[in-house]
Enzyme design. Structure first.
Site, short mmCIF file in Angstrom:
data_model
loop_
_atom_site.label_atom_id
_atom_site.label_comp_id
_atom_site.label_asym_id
_atom_site.label_seq_id
_atom_site.Cartn_x
_atom_site.Cartn_y
_atom_site.Cartn_z
N SER A 299 0.81 -1.21 0.00
CA SER A 299 0.00 0.00 0.00
C SER A 299 0.85 1.27 0.00
CB SER A 299 -0.94 -0.06 1.21
OG SER A 299 -1.90 0.97 1.17
N ASP A 310 10.57 5.31 -9.96
CA ASP A 310 10.22 5.93 -11.24
C ASP A 310 10.89 7.28 -11.44
OD1 ASP A 310 8.69 3.74 -11.70
OD2 ASP A 310 6.77 4.78 -11.85
N LYS A 324 -0.83 -3.97 -3.32
CA LYS A 324 -2.09 -3.30 -2.99
C LYS A 324 -2.05 -1.89 -3.57
CE LYS A 324 -5.12 -1.74 0.72
NZ LYS A 324 -5.11 -0.31 0.31
#
Length: 437
Positions: A299, A310, A324
């Site tokens: 999560s 990224d 999740k």
């Protein structure tokens, strides 16, 4: 044929929005169904089952209990994270985000009637007792956990401090469950720990994401840097971090980023389409960063890992994360009840949803442990131990020789993270503590 009054009651449960705008004159069940977009035949089936239960179930069941069960069933059929919360459950949820509650220190999830551990929280009875991410709890105090009582079983994990509970646990990869006796405590979770691994190499551990986690990380990292040591590299440990608040994940990501998108969310409602970006000021002064993850990283912890990966800010080391990638919103109802509803998916800066797929590490590690070798040490470990060896030009006397090598780490993944971090630091000049503005 079910009565029209019961049919109207069922339709009302399906059409709260219609009730809010109800006209002064009563409407027929068919009209209510049409406004709610519900098939009248589906509602007739529901009320037929309702009547059968009322008439034929072995014990008398009250209407309130049946309607609550219907609501819970409606939400449980959506996804594992949507649920109907009574006042006690709502209080527990609030306590969890504040970091203080009575229990064992476990983050669990019900999947197909199975109670599975997402992760134990650091320095809690669950973690000290050997509970691991991926474990399945099959019994609580000898009472089997089943799809019929899984929600009630979760409540049994809580309790007054000092009380004991026996969990029957099936560890991942094992075929025989084991009994683990734990004593409940007042869980006061310090979500951030900070220390030096070696001079210049900082270790930051985030165990979960609470309301104050972002501020706590900034405060402890600043105190660590107050030692006037140059930052050569940072290990950010997110292993077995079950997640928490989205806002806290954004704040933690922003600690290491100068710019760029951190995370975006998309749902069916306009106010669920959001994007969060970093603000200027990397507190680590662009020092090399390694992020440790495992199967219990979930999560909000995945939001941080995805943002740093990224944005090419750090290297992900460990195992594929939990996966999740959804956002839950708590919607209050009357009488202290609430609905926790999945309202959006979140996306990493590259626009990728990791729901049910997780984040793949840049360098994958197996789940290994370091151990002392069984073989005895070599009798002649080096040239200097040979009799009458040729003296080295810079060789120091035996008594003056000093072991400056750092002691070996007993954590395999952390040991590997240090190796990678040092290699990354060789390619980058040492950075000092950033000036305060």
């Amino acid at each position: 044929m079910p009565s029209r009054s019961l049919l109207f009651l069922a339709l009302s449960a399906f059409a709260l929005a219609v009730q809010a705008d109800a006209p002064a004159t009563p409407e027929t069940p068919e009209a209510v169904a049409a406004k709610a977009g519900v098939s009248i035949e589906d509602v007739r089936t529901f009320t037929a089952v309702y009547n059968l239960v009322k008439q034929a179930y072995v014990e008398d069941v009250g209407d309130k209990r049946l309607m609550e069960a219907a609501i819970k069933g409606l939400l449980s059929g959506l996804d594992p994270h949507s649920e109907y919360l009574d006042p006690r459950q709502l209080t527990d949820l609030t306590e969890g985000t504040s970091g203080a509650y009575d229990g064992l220190g476990l983050e669990v999830l019900t999947i197909d009637g199975v109670l599975r551990v997402i992760a134990p929280i650091d320095d809690t009875p669950a973690e000290r007792g050997g509970i691991k991410a991926g474990d399945i709890i099959t019994r609580i105090d000898a009472k089997p956990v089943s799809s019929d009582n899984v929600n009630e079983s979760v409540e049994l994990l809580r309790g007054s401090p000092g009380s004991s509970v026996v969990l029957t646990v099936l560890h991942e990869g094992e075929s025989v469950p084991v009994d683990i006796t734990l004593k409940r405590e007042k869980i006061k979770v310090a979500s951030v720990r900070a220390r030096w691994l070696e001079p210049g190499y900082a270790y930051l551990r985030v165990s979960q994401f609470q309301e104050e986690t972002g501020a706590e990380l900034k405060r402890k990292f600043a105190k660590l840097k107050g030692k006037d040591l140059p930052i050569r590299g940072v290990v950010l440990d997110l292993r077995s971090n079950p997640g928490g608040l989205l806002t806290a994940a954004v704040e933690v990501s922003d600690v290491f980023l100068d710019s760029g998108v951190i995370v975006s969310t998309r749902g069916r409602l306009n106010d669920t389409d959001l994007s969060f970006s970093a603000t200027a000021g990397d507190l680590a002064a662009a020092a090399p960063l390694v992020i440790l993850v495992d199967r219990g990283t979930a999560s909000a912890a995945e939001i941080v890992a995805g943002a740093l990966k990224d944005n090419h800010r750090g290297l992900i080391l460990g195992q594929k994360t939990f996966g999740k990638g959804s956002v839950q919103t708590v919607l209050p109802l009357e009488d202290g009840h609430a609905v926790k509803l999945t309202t959006a998916r979140y996306y990493t800066p590259s626009g990728v949803s990791i729901q049910a797929t997780g984040i793949a590490p840049d360098i994958e590690l197996r789940d290994l442990k370091l151990a002392v070798r069984d073989a005895p040490p070599s009798l002649i470990p080096s040239e200097r131990d040979l009799p009458n060896h040729l003296k080295g030009e810079d060789e120091k006397p035996e008594a003056a020789a000093a072991n400056t090598e750092a002691p070996p780490l007993d954590d395999y993944a952390l040991n590997e993270a240090m190796h990678v971090l040092k290699a990354m630091a060789l390619r980058k000049p040492t950075t000092g503590t950033p000036a305060k503005g």
